[in-house]
Design a protein around this motif. Structure first.
Motif, PDB file in Angstrom:
ATOM      1  N   THR A  41       0.736  -1.222   0.150  1.00 30.03           N
ATOM      2  CA  THR A  41       0.140  -0.090  -0.190  1.00 30.03           C
ATOM      3  C   THR A  41       0.930   1.293   0.076  1.00 30.03           C
ATOM      4  O   THR A  41       2.104   1.248   0.524  1.00 30.03           O
ATOM      5  CB  THR A  41      -0.964  -0.208   1.193  1.00 30.03           C
ATOM      6  OG1 THR A  41      -0.155   0.080   2.602  1.00 30.03           O
ATOM      7  CG2 THR A  41      -1.844  -1.105   1.218  1.00 30.03           C
ATOM      8  N   LEU A  43       0.064   5.529   0.368  1.00 30.62           N
ATOM      9  CA  LEU A  43      -0.817   6.490   0.754  1.00 30.62           C
ATOM     10  C   LEU A  43      -0.739   7.850   0.011  1.00 30.62           C
ATOM     11  O   LEU A  43      -1.571   8.549  -0.205  1.00 30.62           O
ATOM     12  CB  LEU A  43      -0.753   6.915   2.278  1.00 30.62           C
ATOM     13  CG  LEU A  43      -1.193   6.012   3.313  1.00 30.62           C
ATOM     14  CD1 LEU A  43      -1.310   6.524   4.684  1.00 30.62           C
ATOM     15  CD2 LEU A  43      -2.927   5.626   3.095  1.00 30.62           C
ATOM     16  N   SER A  44       0.445   7.861  -0.785  1.00 29.58           N
ATOM     17  CA  SER A  44       0.867   9.032  -1.618  1.00 29.58           C
ATOM     18  C   SER A  44       0.287   8.655  -3.031  1.00 29.58           C
ATOM     19  O   SER A  44       0.123   9.494  -3.818  1.00 29.58           O
ATOM     20  CB  SER A  44       2.294   8.955  -1.653  1.00 29.58           C
ATOM     21  OG  SER A  44       2.962   7.895  -2.405  1.00 29.58           O
ATOM     22  N   ARG A  46      -2.827   8.711  -5.147  1.00 31.22           N
ATOM     23  CA  ARG A  46      -3.985   9.214  -4.919  1.00 31.22           C
ATOM     24  C   ARG A  46      -5.037   8.325  -5.849  1.00 31.22           C
ATOM     25  O   ARG A  46      -5.927   8.121  -5.475  1.00 31.22           O
ATOM     26  CB  ARG A  46      -4.243  10.520  -5.157  1.00 31.22           C
ATOM     27  CG  ARG A  46      -5.519  11.361  -5.236  1.00 31.22           C
ATOM     28  CD  ARG A  46      -5.470  12.642  -5.557  1.00 31.22           C
ATOM     29  NE  ARG A  46      -5.038  13.397  -4.329  1.00 31.22           N
ATOM     30  CZ  ARG A  46      -5.146  14.711  -4.089  1.00 31.22           C
ATOM     31  NH1 ARG A  46      -5.322  15.448  -5.128  1.00 31.22           N
ATOM     32  NH2 ARG A  46      -4.763  15.375  -2.959  1.00 31.22           N
ATOM     33  N   LEU A  49      -6.070   5.373  -3.868  1.00 35.74           N
ATOM     34  CA  LEU A  49      -7.052   5.663  -2.883  1.00 35.74           C
ATOM     35  C   LEU A  49      -8.358   6.120  -3.355  1.00 35.74           C
ATOM     36  O   LEU A  49      -9.352   5.494  -2.786  1.00 35.74           O
ATOM     37  CB  LEU A  49      -6.505   6.891  -2.198  1.00 35.74           C
ATOM     38  CG  LEU A  49      -5.338   6.853  -1.133  1.00 35.74           C
ATOM     39  CD1 LEU A  49      -4.832   8.229  -0.591  1.00 35.74           C
ATOM     40  CD2 LEU A  49      -5.895   5.981   0.274  1.00 35.74           C
ATOM     41  N   ASP A  77      -9.127  15.019   1.162  1.00 37.17           N
ATOM     42  CA  ASP A  77      -7.952  14.349   0.964  1.00 37.17           C
ATOM     43  C   ASP A  77      -7.867  13.521  -0.393  1.00 37.17           C
ATOM     44  O   ASP A  77      -6.514  13.463  -0.629  1.00 37.17           O
ATOM     45  CB  ASP A  77      -8.172  13.350   2.224  1.00 37.17           C
ATOM     46  CG  ASP A  77      -7.805  13.957   3.427  1.00 37.17           C
ATOM     47  OD1 ASP A  77      -7.578  15.142   3.577  1.00 37.17           O
ATOM     48  OD2 ASP A  77      -8.242  13.401   4.574  1.00 37.17           O
ATOM     49  N   LEU A  78      -8.626  13.015  -0.914  1.00 39.27           N
ATOM     50  CA  LEU A  78      -8.589  12.242  -2.030  1.00 39.27           C
ATOM     51  C   LEU A  78      -8.625  13.189  -3.384  1.00 39.27           C
ATOM     52  O   LEU A  78      -8.650  12.219  -4.394  1.00 39.27           O
ATOM     53  CB  LEU A  78      -9.749  11.068  -2.163  1.00 39.27           C
ATOM     54  CG  LEU A  78      -9.244   9.664  -1.317  1.00 39.27           C
ATOM     55  CD1 LEU A  78      -8.895   9.959   0.111  1.00 39.27           C
ATOM     56  CD2 LEU A  78     -10.388   8.719  -1.550  1.00 39.27           C
ATOM     57  N   THR A 210      -5.554   0.028   1.010  1.00 40.02           N
ATOM     58  CA  THR A 210      -4.942   1.444   1.180  1.00 40.02           C
ATOM     59  C   THR A 210      -5.828   2.323   1.618  1.00 40.02           C
ATOM     60  O   THR A 210      -5.501   3.146   2.263  1.00 40.02           O
ATOM     61  CB  THR A 210      -4.424   1.591  -0.513  1.00 40.02           C
ATOM     62  OG1 THR A 210      -3.487   0.927  -0.963  1.00 40.02           O
ATOM     63  CG2 THR A 210      -3.651   3.304  -0.280  1.00 40.02           C
ATOM     64  N   GLU A 213      -6.643   1.918   5.057  1.00 36.32           N
ATOM     65  CA  GLU A 213      -5.335   2.240   5.866  1.00 36.32           C
ATOM     66  C   GLU A 213      -5.501   3.989   6.131  1.00 36.32           C
ATOM     67  O   GLU A 213      -5.059   4.617   7.107  1.00 36.32           O
ATOM     68  CB  GLU A 213      -4.013   1.984   5.084  1.00 36.32           C
ATOM     69  CG  GLU A 213      -2.811   2.486   5.766  1.00 36.32           C
ATOM     70  CD  GLU A 213      -1.383   2.086   5.223  1.00 36.32           C
ATOM     71  OE1 GLU A 213      -0.470   2.528   5.569  1.00 36.32           O
ATOM     72  OE2 GLU A 213      -1.410   1.051   4.225  1.00 36.32           O
ATOM     73  N   TYR A 214      -5.876   4.605   4.988  1.00 35.85           N
ATOM     74  CA  TYR A 214      -6.241   6.035   5.112  1.00 35.85           C
ATOM     75  C   TYR A 214      -7.404   6.440   5.930  1.00 35.85           C
ATOM     76  O   TYR A 214      -7.222   7.196   6.678  1.00 35.85           O
ATOM     77  CB  TYR A 214      -6.531   6.696   3.787  1.00 35.85           C
ATOM     78  CG  TYR A 214      -7.324   7.780   3.595  1.00 35.85           C
ATOM     79  CD1 TYR A 214      -6.799   8.663   4.090  1.00 35.85           C
ATOM     80  CD2 TYR A 214      -8.777   7.432   3.321  1.00 35.85           C
ATOM     81  CE1 TYR A 214      -7.876   9.980   4.188  1.00 35.85           C
ATOM     82  CE2 TYR A 214      -9.602   8.689   3.369  1.00 35.85           C
ATOM     83  CZ  TYR A 214      -8.985   9.807   3.741  1.00 35.85           C
ATOM     84  OH  TYR A 214      -9.831  10.934   3.981  1.00 35.85           O
ATOM     85  N   PRO A 218      -6.768   9.454   8.624  1.00 35.71           N
ATOM     86  CA  PRO A 218      -6.740  10.516   7.614  1.00 35.71           C
ATOM     87  C   PRO A 218      -5.557  11.473   7.583  1.00 35.71           C
ATOM     88  O   PRO A 218      -5.006  12.068   6.646  1.00 35.71           O
ATOM     89  CB  PRO A 218      -7.977  11.156   7.626  1.00 35.71           C
ATOM     90  CG  PRO A 218      -9.050  10.339   8.425  1.00 35.71           C
ATOM     91  CD  PRO A 218      -7.946   9.314   9.364  1.00 35.71           C
ATOM     92  N   ILE A 221      -1.802  11.269   5.707  1.00 29.57           N
ATOM     93  CA  ILE A 221      -1.460  11.806   4.322  1.00 29.57           C
ATOM     94  C   ILE A 221      -0.646  13.169   4.287  1.00 29.57           C
ATOM     95  O   ILE A 221       0.393  13.339   4.010  1.00 29.57           O
ATOM     96  CB  ILE A 221      -2.428  11.983   3.535  1.00 29.57           C
ATOM     97  CG1 ILE A 221      -3.124  10.813   3.108  1.00 29.57           C
ATOM     98  CG2 ILE A 221      -2.418  12.657   2.242  1.00 29.57           C
ATOM     99  CD1 ILE A 221      -4.491  10.714   2.279  1.00 29.57           C
TER     100      ILE A 221
END
Length: 253
Positions: A41, A43-44, A46, A49, A77-78, A210, A213-214, A218, A221
């Motif tokens: 996974t 998180l960077s 996008r 995500l 965030d997304l 992923t 996990e976000y 939140p 990120i």
């Protein structure tokens, strides 16, 4: 305090700052299943995500809520607009500023599955993203179970396989009976392929892991994006501390 005493205290002060930063940066929970295949996974990523959010809302949110995450926060965030979220990812009619609840009631969950499906807001913090990734890939047909499915990662789970159309119908190849008469699962086979290839379904499971996990944190990120600037600040602070030390010790022999 004398100059020499201050100079001697600076390295200890700087070490304390570094130690404090390390402690606060440590994960809140230990990840389970350290020996499982890695999910990979990021998180960077996008795009991952966004795909994970769409997959979760379409295949999981009918039973599982994310009660600590708001639709508006997810949109921000997304990189999605509130209109995109409301039109494509909100199936409960909630307002964009509300938390992501589920339409399924506890009584209905008890009736359908024997227990109410849990909220998954912090599942990644408790179990780990690797566990989620492998769990989603490990469902197999088991007619002895009430819902007709079982799972090698979480045996006797009450949850059916929500992704069987994508993965295909997976069956277990059982080994010889053990001392207790149980036959362990030796291998999982897919005689009935689904809509996705094995590689595509791996990506599907990774995207959902992923996203969860976000959802569990939140702020991660933003924290990771700020990490580079924090390191640069600490490096600059180190340089200033070194200059200050040289200044204080200049006249000390």
């Amino acid at each position: 305090m004398t100059k020499s005493a201050i100079a001697r205290a600076l390295p200890a002060l700087f070490a304390a700052v570094l130690l404090t930063g390390t402690l606060f940066a440590a994960p809140a929970f230990a990840e389970e299943g350290a020996d499982l295949p890695r999910a990979g996974t990021d998180l960077s990523d996008r795009a991952s995500l966004q795909r994970g959010a769409a997959l979760f809302m379409n295949y999981c949110s009918g039973c599982h809520s994310l009660q600590y995450l708001r639709y508006s926060r997810m949109a921000s965030d997304l990189g999605l607009t509130e209109e995109q979220v409301q039109d494509n990812l909100n199936f409960t009619g909630s307002k964009v500023g509300e938390h992501m609840q589920v339409a399924l009631t506890k009584d209905e969950g008890q009736q359908f599955f024997g227990k109410a499906p849990p909220d998954l807001s912090v599942i990644a913090r408790v179990r780990g993203s690797d566990w989620i990734y492998n769990y989603l890939k490990s469902f197999y047909v088991d007619e002895a179970r009430p819902v007709g499915w079982n799972n090698t990662i979480f045996p006797n789970a009450s949850m059916p396989n929500p992704l069987w159309q994508l993965q295909g119908v997976q069956h277990a190849q059982l080994g010889k009976p053990d001392a207790g008469g149980d036959r362990p699962v030796e291998k999982l086979l897919i005689p009935q392929p689904g809509e996705q290839t094995a590689e595509q379904f791996d990506q599907t499971a990774r995207d959902i892991a992923t996203f969860l996990e976000y959802a569990g944190e939140p702020a991660a990120i933003q924290r990771e994006s700020l990490g580079v600037w924090v390191i640069l600040f600490l490096a600059f602070f180190t340089f200033l501390a070194w200059l200050l030390k040289k200044e204080y010790w200049r006249d000390v022999h």
